[in-house]
Motif scaffolding. Structure first.
Motif, PDB file in Angstrom:
ATOM      1  N   ILE A  70       0.796  -1.275  -0.076  1.00 19.46           N
ATOM      2  CA  ILE A  70      -0.057  -0.048   0.017  1.00 19.46           C
ATOM      3  C   ILE A  70       0.849   1.242  -0.027  1.00 19.46           C
ATOM      4  N   SER A  71       0.583   2.361  -0.736  1.00 19.07           N
ATOM      5  CA  SER A  71       1.388   3.396  -1.022  1.00 19.07           C
ATOM      6  C   SER A  71       0.311   4.359  -1.417  1.00 19.07           C
ATOM      7  N   LYS A  72       0.831   5.911  -1.021  1.00 18.52           N
ATOM      8  CA  LYS A  72       0.147   7.114  -1.249  1.00 18.52           C
ATOM      9  C   LYS A  72       0.966   8.021  -1.691  1.00 18.52           C
ATOM     10  N   ASP A  73       0.432   8.740  -2.903  1.00 18.67           N
ATOM     11  CA  ASP A  73       1.636  10.045  -3.519  1.00 18.67           C
ATOM     12  C   ASP A  73       2.920   9.169  -3.835  1.00 18.67           C
ATOM     13  N   GLY A  74       3.092   7.900  -4.158  1.00 19.01           N
ATOM     14  CA  GLY A  74       4.252   7.289  -4.478  1.00 19.01           C
ATOM     15  C   GLY A  74       5.097   7.050  -3.386  1.00 19.01           C
ATOM     16  N   LYS A  75       4.669   7.158  -2.001  1.00 20.98           N
ATOM     17  CA  LYS A  75       5.201   6.845  -0.711  1.00 20.98           C
ATOM     18  C   LYS A  75       4.763   5.817  -0.124  1.00 20.98           C
ATOM     19  N   PRO A  76       5.660   5.047   0.650  1.00 21.72           N
ATOM     20  CA  PRO A  76       4.918   3.644   1.226  1.00 21.72           C
ATOM     21  C   PRO A  76       4.062   4.091   2.358  1.00 21.72           C
ATOM     22  N   VAL A  77       3.110   3.411   2.608  1.00 18.99           N
ATOM     23  CA  VAL A  77       2.168   3.760   3.689  1.00 18.99           C
ATOM     24  C   VAL A  77       2.544   3.018   4.982  1.00 18.99           C
ATOM     25  N   THR A  78       2.813   3.370   6.088  1.00 15.45           N
ATOM     26  CA  THR A  78       3.305   2.822   7.229  1.00 15.45           C
ATOM     27  C   THR A  78       2.531   3.145   8.487  1.00 15.45           C
ATOM     28  N   ASP A  79       1.247   3.615   8.222  1.00 17.06           N
ATOM     29  CA  ASP A  79       0.560   4.099   9.334  1.00 17.06           C
ATOM     30  C   ASP A  79      -0.830   3.317   9.326  1.00 17.06           C
ATOM     31  N   LEU A  80      -0.777   2.352   9.023  1.00 16.13           N
ATOM     32  CA  LEU A  80      -1.925   1.082   8.934  1.00 16.13           C
ATOM     33  C   LEU A  80      -2.297   0.920  10.273  1.00 16.13           C
TER      34      LEU A  80
END
Length: 307
Positions: free
Chosen positions: A225-235
């Protein structure tokens, strides 16, 4: 060069028995896909009757468990347990309550259920063209009547699923998924199933799936999962895990439920979630991935082809 059949490929993988051969079967599909129309994120609040957990009642799922023992979810009865409902039709284009019961081998309503993923009952609804996905957590009355508050349904044929584990009786601790069909009157317009894809977007998040499961075999699947090309680490934890993954088979609406192996360590999950996928039939499966960030629930959908 002649084509390799799915059965031949499965035989070669089993015979080889090595990680190298298994890895060679991994292949991600490559086009993008959008969320299905009519999708519901299942954000309805649950009441204590469906969420409370008394000491000793928690039904623990092992990491990666796919609940394959539940079968394909297409029957309304199994091992003496049945999903019953007086409703055969529900109104179109408005929210409605769906009432049902689970009866046991003695024909009486079951009222004691184990907690699985923080809930005593998981309820799903999906249209025959695999649109309109809803995942709800209904509440139970003392007489064993469950009520699921569905959001607006479009005309057509829908299937409703009840996923539960009896806490007492002959099937104590056994996982069940039972289902029934209902009709929503009106002019039904089917939506073609989107093509198989490795990437989809929802609410500004990009979800990428890597891995190509083979029918009837446990196989690794990785969701990133990513957002704006950056990895999402706040799931954030959702139903005692970082993601809830449900799959439905094109044509017959067979049901599969997958759990991530990734250990929950607080509000810092992601970007990668690892699964052991067990999808029992070849063909197209519609996957619905639910995950939570900042207190908001997101649902991503994509089509996965299984050989």
């Amino acid at each position: 060069m002649s084509a390799v059949t799915p059965s031949a490929l499965r035989r070669s993988l089993v015979a080889a028995g090595t990680a190298a051969v298994l890895a060679a079967a991994l292949a991600a599909c490559g086009s993008s896909d959008s969320s299905m129309p009519g999708m519901d994120h299942g954000t309805h609040p649950s009441i204590a009757a469906s969420t409370g957990s008394a000491p000793g009642t928690e039904h623990h799922s092992m990491p990666g468990m796919d609940h394959s023992s539940m079968g394909d979810g297409l029957a309304d009865a199994k091992d003496g347990y049945a999903l019953t409902s007086a409703a055969t039709e529900l109104p179109a284009d408005k929210g409605t309550a769906y009432a049902f019961k689970i009866t046991g081998p003695d024909g009486q309503p079951v009222t004691s259920f184990a907690v699985d993923q923080t809930k005593r009952m998981h309820f799903y609804a999906i249209r025959s063209d695999l649109t309109g996905f809803q995942h709800l957590h209904p509440t139970m009355a003392p007489d064993g009547t469950w009520t699921a508050n569905l959001t607006a349904l479009t005309p057509g044929t829908w299937r409703t699923y009840a996923s539960f584990t009896p806490e007492t009786g002959s099937a104590k601790g056994e996982d069940f998924v039972l289902s029934r069909t209902i009709t929503v009157p009106g002019t039904a317009k089917d939506t073609p199933l989107p093509a198989a894809a490795a990437i989809t977007e929802t609410d500004g998040y990009t979800v990428t799936v890597k891995g190509q499961p083979l029918a009837g075999m446990a196989h690794p699947l990785t969701v990133t999962i990513s957002k704006d090309g950056k990895p999402v680490t706040d799931l954030q934890p959702y139903l005692d895990t970082y993601a809830h993954l449900t799959a439905f088979h094109e044509g017959d609406q067979a049901f599969a439920h997958l759990h991530p192996e990734t250990k929950v360590t607080g509000d810092n999950g992601g970007p990668d979630l690892n699964f052991q996928a067990m999808l029992p039939k070849p063909g197209n499966w519609r996957l619905f991935l639910q995950f939570q960030t900042g207190g908001s629930l997101h649902t991503a959908a994509l089509t996965l082809n299984v050989s």
